[in-house]
Design a protein around this motif. Structure first.
Motif, PDB file in Angstrom:
ATOM      1  N   PHE A 196      -0.982  13.381  16.027  1.00  0.00           N
ATOM      2  CA  PHE A 196      -1.738  14.082  14.693  1.00  0.00           C
ATOM      3  C   PHE A 196      -0.305  13.645  13.455  1.00  0.00           C
ATOM      4  N   ALA A 197       0.401  13.591  13.991  1.00  0.00           N
ATOM      5  CA  ALA A 197       1.379  13.400  12.723  1.00  0.00           C
ATOM      6  C   ALA A 197       1.686  12.181  12.382  1.00  0.00           C
ATOM      7  N   LEU A 198       1.437  11.024  13.085  1.00  0.00           N
ATOM      8  CA  LEU A 198       1.729   9.668  12.431  1.00  0.00           C
ATOM      9  C   LEU A 198       0.961   9.424  10.773  1.00  0.00           C
ATOM     10  N   PRO A 199       1.651   9.084  10.371  1.00  0.00           N
ATOM     11  CA  PRO A 199       1.097   8.809   9.164  1.00  0.00           C
ATOM     12  C   PRO A 199      -0.130   7.833   8.542  1.00  0.00           C
ATOM     13  N   ALA A 200      -0.430   8.562   8.175  1.00  0.00           N
ATOM     14  CA  ALA A 200      -1.624   7.409   7.093  1.00  0.00           C
ATOM     15  C   ALA A 200      -1.321   6.560   6.314  1.00  0.00           C
ATOM     16  N   LEU A 201      -0.591   5.211   6.760  1.00  0.00           N
ATOM     17  CA  LEU A 201       0.189   4.521   6.569  1.00  0.00           C
ATOM     18  C   LEU A 201      -1.232   3.371   5.700  1.00  0.00           C
ATOM     19  N   PRO A 202      -1.064   2.178   4.975  1.00  0.00           N
ATOM     20  CA  PRO A 202      -1.779   1.163   4.466  1.00  0.00           C
ATOM     21  C   PRO A 202      -1.116  -0.069   5.301  1.00  0.00           C
ATOM     22  N   ALA A 203      -1.566  -0.484   5.955  1.00  0.00           N
ATOM     23  CA  ALA A 203      -0.838  -2.164   6.121  1.00  0.00           C
ATOM     24  C   ALA A 203      -1.531  -2.967   6.368  1.00  0.00           C
ATOM     25  N   HIS A 204      -0.419  -4.406   6.546  1.00  0.00           N
ATOM     26  CA  HIS A 204      -1.302  -5.000   6.353  1.00  0.00           C
ATOM     27  C   HIS A 204      -1.603  -5.752   8.201  1.00  0.00           C
ATOM     28  N   CYS A 205      -2.218  -7.084   7.693  1.00  0.00           N
ATOM     29  CA  CYS A 205      -1.973  -7.654   9.409  1.00  0.00           C
ATOM     30  C   CYS A 205      -1.167  -9.121   9.357  1.00  0.00           C
ATOM     31  N   PHE A 206      -0.881  -9.382  10.223  1.00  0.00           N
ATOM     32  CA  PHE A 206       0.271 -10.047  10.831  1.00  0.00           C
ATOM     33  C   PHE A 206      -0.371 -11.658  10.913  1.00  0.00           C
ATOM     34  N   ILE A 207       0.240 -12.644  10.734  1.00  0.00           N
ATOM     35  CA  ILE A 207       0.065 -13.550  11.541  1.00  0.00           C
ATOM     36  C   ILE A 207       1.426 -13.798  11.890  1.00  0.00           C
TER      37      ILE A 207
END
Lengths: 414, 562
Positions: free
Chosen positions: A30-41
């Motif tokens: 539940f403590a995981l941050p709500a981060l925007p995140a990118h996709c990566f290749i």
């Protein structure tokens, strides 16, 4: 266990926190941050579409693909299985070793069990095989062994035996019988004999003196509703199924005269749910190959860890939307769909971050005893990442449709 | 909405509710998923299907078939050998799947549709397992489905009955369960017995006091049957009687009918409850006595639970009976589970052998019941799938009912003692097509309150099945020429032609929500799921985009129920 009694608060920064009834596992999820995140290749940030195109290209050329991890909600699992069916891929869950101790025993001998709710109200004796109960089943004692209330017994008075290596932990009313769990099958077999009124040969079994085992057997016979439980992850990795068969025989023997039930403990990442979805959609458990003709199940041949170790997979899709599915450290080309913050042993070919079920979107998962599926709700309004199911469907759409028709095999019942 | 009609031209329509007996040629118009009245001259007809005098019936309805939920899924896991033997890969239309008597969800929907069945009802949904059951059923394509919530061994109800709860409190609880679990009916399984087994009792008769609560199965039965009647729920209490499978249990079955005292009720898999104790082996047919009791009781409907020779698995909430029968498991493995202060689950694989006296007698008893119960509106075609055999054996069963010489040929093959002593050979009755249409369509629709299914009058859901009128009724019913679901062609000549999703059928009687004041603390103090998480929201079913919800209206004063 998948507890549904947590109290979750949002602090001023929008961060969720478990304020009551959680365990360490729940608190960290539940403590995981709500981060925007990118996709990566291969470590290079790309838009989602480019990541899906690259993933599809990798999978299109695979001869022996696999879909693993499967730590997700029902819809995420369904989409992963549909992708596997499209690919002709092997499916397995990250935590399936523990699951398969019980499943292989079930396939051979069956099972006699009871659910959490039944036991919390009824069980007056616990014979528990395993160690580190706090780590593997953190809320076993406060929810089931000693719940605040119980319908048919004294809630605080449960007693029992802990059979396994001495890890120092004790509990009121519980007696420890120290043994290496490699011996669990013979210990349980001796208990079966004792419960049935026979006298096994020798003075000790698995390092436990016969008089102590006789007391356990007497307790099982005299209990109104005994439990034989085990932490599957602590059983002999090579023969956990033999242990579970032996536990089951003990339960069945005890039921000749009184009531008793088996209880498998542990499990993570909705492994049980993943296995159930696979069973209802395909008729077979995990460790099956889907889509290359009829579903083909083989608990030994299609163990994903072994396939990866043997270099027998040429493209791996790994799904880890919940915690409980560590990404494997493998050189196999890999497409990882993971919640933000998932540790990665190395940069995969394609990494696509996905939303966390029960935080960012609604859905369902199965509880540790298998009977109750629980609803997951969206707790964070501003979900920035797509659900795993949407990503997997997008991937499926990029792959060629099914292979040429295979006729449903003619069957006659009469 | 489309403005075009599909015309099914020149079929012999066999529609007992629409008063068509299959004699004359008729046209049938489908529009927007419904049966339409004959349109005015000149309207556009999109598609014309020439039926050339084939037999036309509404989509068939299976009133009692264990097709999904925790115990069915455990059965799949118990029997990898079944699924290894009967599997199918994807073919561009069908999803992959496997299984014969515990088929996977997709295969279940395909096989029903290919056989002309357009709805099936899962009869044993434990409330604690309801979410899982609906998740599974939402992956069964094409057909409509509904569930009966299992009550009568749940500790909440038993404790309230022991404490002297009023009928109105029981009514509110039953209605609350129907809403919370998205059910269309209530089934009681071995009333009180499943709970008694948890207290180590191994058998419970109708007037025997429960070891903990002191109440009798009779009281549980009558309170629940009254509740459904009071709530005007169309499907009356669905009863799995006490002492399933025990020689002599016909007495408890007849006592159960008597105890209901005119209250509407449905007795399920009656074959397993019609055993006498006569003869050298103390096991005999009581089909005649039971059939007579049913014939005399217009408040009672039944389904038979016919056994079919071969391998299957028995799957039941009745853990008390299943534990007792576990020694008969073939292959030798079985599952029993005590569940959530709610119910139980027992799985015992079984091979019915035609040369075995007991199995042969069970087979004969089932057929005797079908043939001796006079009113086809009150007896429905089931094998209690998978308990008596898989639903795919229905065409075979229909032939047994329609074709006396075929039946007698089969009788000559079974255990000779049974063949010699059974009255089956002397029964001349052959079911007519119209009677088959009643027992597989109109009858189940009526007893479930499905006003727009089971018939072909204008306004009905356009679930239509067209059969070649073959003398071999098994071949005829196994592979219908056309099957339409909601007006769309889904199968042709017994092969799937298209797929899609059916509805989940539910009932929502009115009740006093104040019952939650009693339920909430019960859930918090004694259960392991909170009330708010127990209840299944509509969105949980609708948001998966696998079909809608269809609400069966409750009965009004002008409705006749039998």
């Amino acid at each position: 266990m998948a507890c549904d009694d947590l109290a979750v608060m949002r602090d001023r920064g929008g961060q969720l926190r478990v304020t009551a009834n959680g365990c360490a596992r729940a608190r960290s999820l539940f403590a995981l941050p709500a981060l925007p995140a990118h996709c990566f290749i291969r470590g290079r940030a790309v838009p989602l579409d480019a990541a899906l195109d690259a993933a599809a290209a990798l999978l299109r050329n695979a001869a022996s693909p696999a879909v693993g991890g499967l730590a997700a909600d029902t819809d995420g699992i369904s989409a992963a299985l549909a992708l596997a069916e499209r690919l002709g891929a092997v499916v397995d869950h990250a935590a399936s070793d523990s699951l398969f101790h019980g499943l292989r025993a079930l396939q051979v001998t069956g099972a006699m069990t009871a659910t959490f709710g039944e036991l919390r109200n009824r069980a007056d004796l616990f014979v528990l095989f395993g160690s580190e109960f706090d780590r593997h089943a953190p809320r076993l004692f406060d929810r089931i062994v000693r719940p605040p209330t119980a319908l048919f017994r004294e809630p605080g008075a449960a007693r029992g035996f802990l059979i396994g290596p001495d890890d120092g932990a004790t509990s009121d009313g519980f007696e420890r019988l120290t043994a290496d769990l490699v011996h669990a099958p013979v210990i349980a077999a001796a208990l079966s004999q004792l419960v049935a009124g026979e006298r096994p040969r020798g003075d000790r079994v698995g390092g436990i003196v016969m008089e102590d085992l006789a007391r356990v057997a007497t307790a099982l016979r005299e209990a109104r509703f005994g439990v034989v439980g085990w932490i599957a992850a602590t059983l002999d990795p090579a023969a956990g199924d033999v242990a579970v068969e032996s536990f089951n025989r003990l339960v069945v023997t005890t039921n000749a005269s009184t009531r008793c039930a088996g209880l498998a403990l542990g499990g993570k990442g909705n492994a049980l749910g993943a296995n159930y979805v696979c069973a209802w959609q395909y008729g077979v458990p995990l460790r099956s190959r889907l889509g290359a003709g009829p579903p083909e199940h083989d608990p030994l041949r299609y163990r994903l860890k072994s396939l990866l170790a043997g270099g027998e997979v040429d493209a791996l899709v790994w799904l880890s939307a919940l915690n409980g599915a560590e990404v494997p450290d493998t050189r196999t080309p890999m497409i990882v769909l993971a919640r933000p913050g998932q540790p990665l042993p190395r940069d995969p070919e394609v990494l696509i971050p996905v939303a966390v079920p029960g935080l960012d979107h609604s859905g369902s998962i199965h509880r540790g005893d298998g009977v109750a599926a629980l609803p997951l709700r969206r707790l964070r309004p501003a979900a920035m990442l797509p659900p795993a199911a949407a990503v997997l469907n997008g991937l499926c759409d990029r792959l060629p449709a099914a292979p040429p028709p295979v006729l449903i095999r003619e069957t006659a019942h009469v | 909405m489309s403005d075009t009609y599909t015309l099914l031209r020149g079929g012999r329509v066999c529609d007992p509710i629409g008063a068509a007996d299959g004699g004359d040629l008729r046209d049938l118009y489908l529009k927007d998923g419904r049966i339409a009245a004959t349109p005015p001259e000149g309207v556009r007809i999109g598609e014309v299907v020439d039926l050339d005098g084939r037999i036309v019936m509404a989509g068939a309805i299976d009133i009692h078939s264990h097709i999904g939920g925790g115990k069915v899924n455990l059965a799949r896991l118990l029997l990898p050998e079944e699924h290894r033997e009967h599997g199918s890969g994807p073919d561009g239309l069908r999803r992959s799947g496997s299984g014969l008597f515990t088929p996977s969800s997709f295969v279940t929907g395909y096989r029903y549709a290919e056989m002309g069945y357009t709805a099936a009802f899962e009869p044993a949904m434990l409330p604690s397992n309801a979410r899982h059951t609906h998740l599974e059923l939402s992956d069964v394509p094409i057909i409509d489905k509904g569930c009966y919530a299992v009550l009568g061994n749940d500790d909440f109800l038993l404790e309230r009955l022991a404490a002297g709860a009023t009928q109105s409190e029981v009514n509110d609880y039953v209605a609350w369960i129907l809403h919370a679990t998205q059910a269309v009916g209530v089934k009681v399984v071995n009333p009180g017995g499943i709970s008694a087994f948890k207290f180590n009792q191994r058998r419970l008769d109708l007037d025997e006091a429960h070891p903990h609560y002191g109440i009798t199965p009779r009281r549980i039965l009558t309170m629940l049957a009254t509740a459904l009647s009071d709530l005007r729920v169309p499907h009356p209490l669905h009863i799995h009687c006490n002492n399933l499978g025990i020689p002599g249990n016909e007495a408890v079955t007849r006592d159960t009918i008597a105890a209901l005292d005119g209250l509407p009720a449905h007795l399920t898999h009656l074959q397993f409850h019609s055993y006498g104790t006569e003869g050298d082996r103390r096991f005999s047919s009581a089909a005649a006595e039971i059939a007579e009791a049913v014939n005399r009781s217009p408040n009672i409907s039944v389904d038979v639970g016919q056994i079919i020779f071969g391998q299957t698995i028995t799957a039941s909430a009745d853990i008390m009976s299943q534990f007792r029968n576990s020694g008969l498991a073939s292959p030798r493995k079985w599952v029993c589970a005590d569940i959530e202060c709610d119910g139980g689950c027992g799985l015992v694989p079984f091979r019915y052998r035609d040369k075995a006296f007991v199995n042969a007698l069970q087979w004969a008893i089932g057929l005797e019941l079908f043939l001796l119960i006079e009113d086809p509106w009150r007896v429905y075609l089931t094998t209690d799938h998978p308990n008596g055999g898989p639903f795919t054996s229905y065409p075979h069963l229909i032939r047994l009912l329609m074709d006396r010489s075929f039946r007698n040929e089969q009788l000559a093959r079974i255990n000779p003692d049974v063949a010699a002593h059974s009255r089956l050979g002397s029964i001349g009755r052959e079911y007519t097509l119209e009677e088959i249409a009643v027992m597989t369509r109109a009858g189940p629709a009526r007893v479930l309150g499905l006003r727009d299914r089971g018939h072909l009058r204008p306004g009905a859901v356009a679930d239509v099945v067209v059969y070649d009128d073959l003398p071999d009724r098994e071949a005829m019913f196994a592979a219908p020429a056309w099957v339409f679901k909601n007006g769309r062609l889904v199968a042709r000549n017994g092969e799937l032609a298209a797929t899609g999703w059916g509805d989940t059928i539910v009932v929502r009687p009115e009740f006093d929500i104040a019952i939650e004041r009693r339920l909430k603390p019960w859930f918090e103090d004694h259960q392991t799921v909170r009330l708010g998480n127990f209840r299944i929201a509509d969105g949980e079913i609708l948001d998966r985009d696998h079909g809608g919800l269809s609400i069966v209206p409750t009965l009004t004063a002008s409705d006749s129920c039998f």
